[in-house]
Enzyme design. Structure first.
Site, PDB file in Angstrom:
ATOM      1  N   LYS A 109       0.163   5.978  -2.247  1.00  0.00           N
ATOM      2  CA  LYS A 109      -1.115   5.977  -1.542  1.00  0.00           C
ATOM      3  C   LYS A 109      -1.724   7.381  -1.477  1.00  0.00           C
ATOM      4  O   LYS A 109      -2.951   7.532  -1.565  1.00  0.00           O
ATOM      5  CB  LYS A 109      -0.946   5.382  -0.136  1.00  0.00           C
ATOM      6  CG  LYS A 109      -0.575   3.899  -0.142  1.00  0.00           C
ATOM      7  CD  LYS A 109      -1.613   3.027  -0.848  1.00  0.00           C
ATOM      8  CE  LYS A 109      -1.338   1.546  -0.682  1.00  0.00           C
ATOM      9  NZ  LYS A 109      -2.382   0.705  -1.331  1.00  0.00           N
TER      10      LYS A 109
ATOM     11  N   TYR B 101       5.754   3.972  -1.305  1.00  0.00           N
ATOM     12  CA  TYR B 101       4.456   3.557  -0.770  1.00  0.00           C
ATOM     13  C   TYR B 101       3.629   4.781  -0.364  1.00  0.00           C
ATOM     14  O   TYR B 101       2.470   4.918  -0.763  1.00  0.00           O
ATOM     15  CB  TYR B 101       4.667   2.637   0.439  1.00  0.00           C
ATOM     16  CG  TYR B 101       3.390   2.047   0.989  1.00  0.00           C
ATOM     17  CD1 TYR B 101       2.791   0.955   0.370  1.00  0.00           C
ATOM     18  CD2 TYR B 101       2.780   2.581   2.123  1.00  0.00           C
ATOM     19  CE1 TYR B 101       1.607   0.409   0.876  1.00  0.00           C
ATOM     20  CE2 TYR B 101       1.604   2.039   2.632  1.00  0.00           C
ATOM     21  CZ  TYR B 101       1.028   0.953   1.998  1.00  0.00           C
ATOM     22  OH  TYR B 101      -0.142   0.420   2.488  1.00  0.00           O
TER      23      TYR B 101
ATOM     24  N   ILE C  71      -3.065  -3.643   9.970  1.00  0.00           N
ATOM     25  CA  ILE C  71      -4.024  -4.742  10.017  1.00  0.00           C
ATOM     26  C   ILE C  71      -3.267  -6.064  10.130  1.00  0.00           C
ATOM     27  O   ILE C  71      -2.231  -6.251   9.485  1.00  0.00           O
ATOM     28  CB  ILE C  71      -4.898  -4.757   8.734  1.00  0.00           C
ATOM     29  CG1 ILE C  71      -5.521  -3.372   8.474  1.00  0.00           C
ATOM     30  CG2 ILE C  71      -5.959  -5.849   8.801  1.00  0.00           C
ATOM     31  CD1 ILE C  71      -6.483  -2.868   9.523  1.00  0.00           C
TER      32      ILE C  71
ATOM     33  N   ASP D  59      -6.080 -12.285  -8.417  1.00  0.00           N
ATOM     34  CA  ASP D  59      -4.814 -12.245  -7.680  1.00  0.00           C
ATOM     35  C   ASP D  59      -3.713 -12.723  -8.618  1.00  0.00           C
ATOM     36  O   ASP D  59      -3.967 -13.502  -9.541  1.00  0.00           O
ATOM     37  CB  ASP D  59      -4.875 -13.146  -6.434  1.00  0.00           C
ATOM     38  CG  ASP D  59      -3.850 -12.728  -5.374  1.00  0.00           C
ATOM     39  OD1 ASP D  59      -4.246 -12.087  -4.386  1.00  0.00           O
ATOM     40  OD2 ASP D  59      -2.648 -13.036  -5.542  1.00  0.00           O
TER      41      ASP D  59
ATOM     42  N   ASN E  79      -7.597  -3.387  -4.556  1.00  0.00           N
ATOM     43  CA  ASN E  79      -6.910  -3.636  -3.294  1.00  0.00           C
ATOM     44  C   ASN E  79      -5.447  -4.060  -3.464  1.00  0.00           C
ATOM     45  O   ASN E  79      -4.654  -3.919  -2.540  1.00  0.00           O
ATOM     46  CB  ASN E  79      -7.704  -4.710  -2.534  1.00  0.00           C
ATOM     47  CG  ASN E  79      -6.912  -5.346  -1.417  1.00  0.00           C
ATOM     48  OD1 ASN E  79      -6.685  -4.743  -0.375  1.00  0.00           O
ATOM     49  ND2 ASN E  79      -6.448  -6.581  -1.639  1.00  0.00           N
TER      50      ASN E  79
ATOM     51  N   THR F  75      -2.469  -9.178   8.974  1.00  0.00           N
ATOM     52  CA  THR F  75      -2.578  -9.980   7.753  1.00  0.00           C
ATOM     53  C   THR F  75      -1.385 -10.928   7.665  1.00  0.00           C
ATOM     54  O   THR F  75      -0.367 -10.717   8.330  1.00  0.00           O
ATOM     55  CB  THR F  75      -2.564  -9.079   6.497  1.00  0.00           C
ATOM     56  OG1 THR F  75      -1.297  -8.400   6.433  1.00  0.00           O
ATOM     57  CG2 THR F  75      -3.694  -8.068   6.510  1.00  0.00           C
TER      58      THR F  75
END
Length: 251
Positions: A161, A157, A190, A38, A91, A192
């Site tokens: 993707k 984005y 999701i 990360d 990810n 998060t």
């Protein structure tokens, strides 16, 4: 309980929070040794701590996924520490600012593409090289439902993707006979830390209502799918783009 990733070595990028953290913890729970990458070192350390507290084996690395050499270094560290690389989950990603295409600044575009597309290519480039050396592997690229449908006011984005899905298919076709599989996962919306930090409850409820299940997904629901695709249980699945979105793209 049979662990489906026993003795495997895995890299997870963006593993300091959210979906990435859930994937790293799930990999470890399934028996893998995990390199937790990360850009936020404190977050990566926290993920490792959670894994170790549960009896798992993990190691934190501060890395910027948008830089080619840092992706190369990640692979080198995994081999140095654990002797091989079996699994990678790419990810790390960002959303970028919310603006229509005609108002998007080139440098804003470049920043999203640098991480979401170039970063995934760089990661795969060095992961594939190593996986060939150890006779096989499984790569999971985290795309999005917006690898298939528009996200109005997020042109970079959406484009990045869609591109990740295309890259995934190319890799699958090129490496299928080398025992290396490559699949993409398309999470819907999701729950998060990133999502809740950027959207108020009313907006979150409105987004949840867009999928027939009428709720946000959980990071664990994505992690379980990723673990399956990373394991030999999905040995005939490659070049696939599997959406987990509560039915968002079905209607």
């Amino acid at each position: 309980m049979m662990s489906i990733l026993k003795d495997k070595v895995a890299i997870v990028s963006g593993a300091g929070s959210g979906i990435g953290r859930a994937i790293a913890i799930t990999y470890a729970n399934e028996g893998a040794k995990v390199i937790v990458a990360d850009i936020n070192e404190a977050h990566a350390d926290e993920t490792v701590k959670l894994i170790q507290e549960n009896g798992g084996d993990a190691f934190a690395v501060k890395a910027d996924s948008s830089i080619a050499t840092e992706n190369k270094k990640l692979v080198e560290i995994s081999v140095e520490k654990y002797g091989k690389l079996d699994i990678a989950c790419n990810n790390a990603g960002i959303g970028g600012p919310a603006k229509p295409t005609g108002e998007y600044e080139p440098e804003e575009w470049d920043k999203v593409i640098a991480l979401n597309l170039n970063g995934v290519f760089y990661a795969c480039r060095y992961q594939l090289e190593q996986m060939e050396k150890n006779g096989g592997g499984s790569i999971i690229n985290i795309a999005s439902v917006h690898g298939q449908v528009a996200a109005p006011n997020s042109p970079a984005y959406t484009a990045s993707k869609h591109a990740v899905v295309g890259l995934t298919k190319n890799i699958a076709a090129e490496y299928a006979t080398k025992n290396i599989r490559c699949n993409a996962v398309g999470p819907g919306y999701i729950e998060t830390p990133l999502l809740s930090a950027n959207l108020d409850q009313k907006t979150q409820d409105a987004i949840a209502a867009k999928s027939p299940i009428n709720r946000l997904g959980t990071p664990q629901e994505i992690a379980d799918l990723v673990a399956f695709l990373s394991s030999d249980k999905s040995s005939f699945t490659t070049g696939s783009y599997i959406i987990a979105d509560g039915g968002y793209t079905a209607i």
